[in-house]
Design an enzyme around this catalytic site. Structure first.
Site, PDB file in Angstrom:
ATOM      1  N   TYR A  15       0.802  -1.214   0.000  1.00  0.00           N
ATOM      2  CA  TYR A  15       0.000   0.000   0.000  1.00  0.00           C
ATOM      3  C   TYR A  15       0.842   1.275   0.000  1.00  0.00           C
ATOM      4  O   TYR A  15       0.498   2.246  -0.675  1.00  0.00           O
ATOM      5  CB  TYR A  15      -0.936   0.006   1.214  1.00  0.00           C
ATOM      6  N   GLY A  42     -11.433  14.777   2.936  1.00  0.00           N
ATOM      7  CA  GLY A  42     -10.799  15.934   2.319  1.00  0.00           C
ATOM      8  C   GLY A  42      -9.791  15.497   1.280  1.00  0.00           C
ATOM      9  O   GLY A  42      -9.566  14.301   1.072  1.00  0.00           O
ATOM     10  N   ALA A 100      -2.861   9.371   0.391  1.00  0.00           N
ATOM     11  CA  ALA A 100      -1.991   8.771   1.402  1.00  0.00           C
ATOM     12  C   ALA A 100      -0.530   8.892   1.020  1.00  0.00           C
ATOM     13  O   ALA A 100       0.336   9.135   1.871  1.00  0.00           O
ATOM     14  CB  ALA A 100      -2.375   7.301   1.583  1.00  0.00           C
ATOM     15  N   LYS A 105     -17.375  11.914  -5.046  1.00  0.00           N
ATOM     16  CA  LYS A 105     -16.258  12.447  -5.840  1.00  0.00           C
ATOM     17  C   LYS A 105     -15.496  11.322  -6.534  1.00  0.00           C
ATOM     18  O   LYS A 105     -14.857  11.528  -7.572  1.00  0.00           O
ATOM     19  CB  LYS A 105     -15.332  13.295  -4.971  1.00  0.00           C
TER      20      LYS A 105
END
Length: 338
Positions: free
Chosen positions: A50, A141, A145, A196
């Site tokens: 990740y 927001g 990451a 979004k």
């Protein structure tokens, strides 16, 4: 003041938020269902699937046992994929009830539950009894990451029905590179956060097809109008959608290769099938399921969402992307503010 916080979900965003909290001096337990991931994290302090090329603090410890991770926690932060939030919440509820434990709940996932069309705060409220929770807050927001872990300036919003609860969560996360604003518009923040991702898929598809900045700006602007229409039909504050969890999140996810939703759309625009895109990504693409939920919800509530509808038909009905764009562009003219 140090708080004990369980972070559920060791994906990219979960591990980064855990890192922020750990750096701020809190006692953080990062939980994952994947034992191999937990063992690797604790032995090497890395999470390479990740977050590449980053070594986490040795004080941040991962757990595979959910009960152990949340034992004694004051806060539980859910950062698991939308469609497993309910199943994880059920497990958490059982543990909290057994321990006679009461916590503050936070979630940082972005989606709408399929079938029920519920926002994730509603899912948590339904599964975890009031006797075991003080409050429910949501964080959202413009926040990749990959950037936040490198301490790029990151601003997000935390929303709760009670601003005092939002302020307490705000203080957990605030530092020199991670700034948090508060809101009491939970509905608006959650809907903006979820929808979004649909627009990001569309923006990526335009890029894959070779369209330039004019087209992308048009899509994001009109996409935001759709999100606002749906959100305000539920009672959201329209101003929320020109804030961090609205236009801010659309900009970051609709323009960056860090966004897996954008990358998914880009590959679709290049002619790959949806199955190929999902197989190549190796991580959950939240916008795919959210598109279906938002499309069905818009029909149920009678809210006009032509872009969402178009992306739904591309994803689920194998509609031709170029023809779908042509249909959008040749619709009857209308006022921008209607």
């Amino acid at each position: 003041m140090t708080s004990k916080i369980a972070v559920l979900g060791a994906g990219s965003w979960g591990s980064v938020l855990a890192s922020v909290l750990d750096e701020n001096g809190h006692d953080v337990r990062l939980w994952s269902y994947n034992k191999e991931q937990v063992d690797l994290f604790n032995s090497t302090h890395t999470n390479p699937h990740y977050i590449k090329d980053h070594t986490f603090s040795k004080t941040l410890v991962a757990y595979n046992d959910l009960a152990e991770a949340i034992d004694g926690a004051e806060y539980i932060l859910f950062v698991v994929p939308t469609q497993v939030t309910r199943s994880v919440a059920k497990q958490v509820a059982e543990i909290l009830e057994k321990n006679n434990q009461k916590v503050d709940l936070i979630h940082a996932s972005k989606g709408i539950e399929e079938g029920t069309y519920m926002r994730l705060s509603e899912v948590l409220a339904e599964e975890i009894k009031p006797a075991n929770r003080n409050s429910i807050s949501v964080i959202s927001g413009p926040s990749h990451a990959e950037d936040a872990i490198r301490k790029d300036i990151t601003l997000v919003t935390v929303a709760s029905r009670n601003l005092g609860d939002a302020e307490r969560v705000q203080h957990l996360f605030m530092n020199s590179y991670f700034r948090v604003y508060t809101s009491d518009d939970v509905i608006g923040v959650e809907i903006g956060a979820a929808l979004k991702n649909i627009i990001a898929i569309g923006a990526g598809a335009l890029n894959g097809l070779g369209y330039k900045d004019n087209a992308k700006a048009a899509l994001m602007t009109r996409g935001l109008a759709e999100i606002s229409r749906l959100g305000t039909s539920f009672g959201a504050n329209p101003l929320t959608f020109i804030g961090l969890s609205g236009v801010g999140d659309i900009i970051v996810t609709g323009t960056s290769t860090n966004s897996r939703n954008w990358r998914a759309g880009n590959e679709l625009g290049q002619g790959k099938s949806l199955d190929e895109v999902i197989d190549n990504m190796g991580m959950v693409i939240e916008g795919i399921a959210t598109t279906k939920a938002a499309y069905e919800l818009s029909k149920k509530r009678g809210v006009d969402m032509p872009i969402t509808s178009a992306i739904y038909h591309v994803l689920y009905d194998n509609a031709d992307i170029k023809e779908t764009i042509n249909q959008l562009m040749t619709r009857e003219g209308r006022s921008e503010l209607s």
